[in-house]
Write a protein that holds these residues in place. Structure first.
Motif, PDB file in Angstrom:
ATOM      1  N   SER A 241     -36.250  96.365-127.244  1.00  0.00           N
ATOM      2  CA  SER A 241     -35.377  96.332-128.424  1.00  0.00           C
ATOM      3  C   SER A 241     -36.089  95.706-129.611  1.00  0.00           C
ATOM      4  CB  SER A 241     -34.098  95.544-128.105  1.00  0.00           C
ATOM      5  OG  SER A 241     -33.433  96.093-126.992  1.00  0.00           O
TER       6      SER A 241
ATOM      7  N   ASN B 259     -31.258  91.994-125.164  1.00  0.00           N
ATOM      8  CA  ASN B 259     -30.165  92.939-125.092  1.00  0.00           C
ATOM      9  C   ASN B 259     -30.681  94.329-124.744  1.00  0.00           C
ATOM     10  OD1 ASN B 259     -28.013  91.152-125.987  1.00  0.00           O
ATOM     11  ND2 ASN B 259     -28.971  91.228-128.001  1.00  0.00           N
ATOM     12  N   GLY B 260     -29.794  95.155-124.210  1.00  0.00           N
ATOM     13  CA  GLY B 260     -30.074  96.560-124.016  1.00  0.00           C
ATOM     14  C   GLY B 260     -31.351  96.872-123.276  1.00  0.00           C
TER      15      GLY B 260
END
Length: 271
Positions: free
Chosen positions: A90, A2-3
């Motif tokens: 992350s 993610n991210g």
């Protein structure tokens, strides 16, 4: 991912593509060296945390990588890993996942460069089918008590000389270092990466009898039109599919088999 991790991996994939576009870069060697770095960081948790610590300057982490890898891997590999640790992640484990994916993509690129990518895709699919139908083989390949060398030797006896070298390397890494994944999940991930190399979607086609070349072409063209992308067909034969065929693309299933229609009719009658 993610991210930040997803963005870092996307940037690293772009750098890898640029590197492997050069004829001076040995993609298979790059894959092996990236796999070795993956194993190192998977094993050395404290080092992995240092290299993904957002409080540490990116250049300082890159310099640490260069010192650690100097003389152990090629400059190309060291530079690629240095770029990875300059990025933000992350989670620290995402860095290892990214390195593993890059190693696999590099091996698939090596197969593509020699014109063997289609064969590798098919061999990964067939190997998955063999494993799923042979419980003893699956048990041997996933036995936690068995050594990596014993599993490698077993795979060599199964694949050596029968499959492309890239297929053997990919499967051997997956089996000897599963990193918490099931064998089936790992093979599916490799198949998706292989299809992605040609920007293709994988369709698993199950039919009662083998399809003719003409049927394969028509089905491939129909699915490509439906999904708007080139389609790679993984073909499986199952006598229990009484007629027609079943097509699965990702999580979507297109049921066209007689057995499915009979079952559906029976459900409607029961209700």
């Amino acid at each position: 991912m993610n991210g930040a991790s997803r963005e870092a991996l996307a940037a690293a994939r772009e750098r890898l593509d640029v590197l492997t576009d050069s004829t001076s870069v040995d993609a298979a060697q790059l894959a092996g060296e990236l796999a070795a770095v993956t194993a190192l960081l998977d094993r050395e948790v404290s080092l992995r945390r240092v290299l993904t610590d957002p409080a540490q300057a990116g250049e300082a982490k890159a310099e640490l990588v260069q010192r650690l890898l100097a003389g152990q891997v090629s400059g190309t590999t060291a530079d690629l890993v240095s770029g990875l640790v300059r990025s933000r992640w992350s989670q620290s484990r995402d860095l290892v996942d990214a390195l593993e994916e890059l190693a696999n993509v590099a091996d698939l690129t090596a197969a593509q460069q020699t014109g063997a990518l289609d064969s590798v895709e098919d061999e990964l699919f067939r190997f998955g089918r063999i494993v799923s139908s042979n419980t003893e083989l699956r048990a041997a390949l996933t036995d936690r008590k068995a050594t990596a060398s014993a599993k490698s030797e077993l795979l060599r006896s199964l694949l050596g000389g029968r499959a492309d070298a890239a297929t053997e390397r990919l499967v051997t890494r997956l089996v000897t270092a599963p990193r918490g994944r099931s064998l089936e999940a790992g093979l599916e991930s490799l198949s998706k990466l292989a299809a992605e190399r040609r920007d293709r979607v994988v369709a698993v086609v199950t039919s009662a009898v083998p399809l003719s070349d003409a049927q394969k072409r028509r089905l491939g063209a129909a699915l490509a039109k439906l999904y708007g992308r080139q389609m790679h067909l993984n073909l499986d034969v199952d006598p229990e599919v009484l007629g027609g065929m079943r097509v699965q693309v990702g999580d979507e299933v297109i049921n066209g088999s007689l057995a499915d229609r009979i079952e559906d009719a029976a459900r409607r009658m029961a209700s």
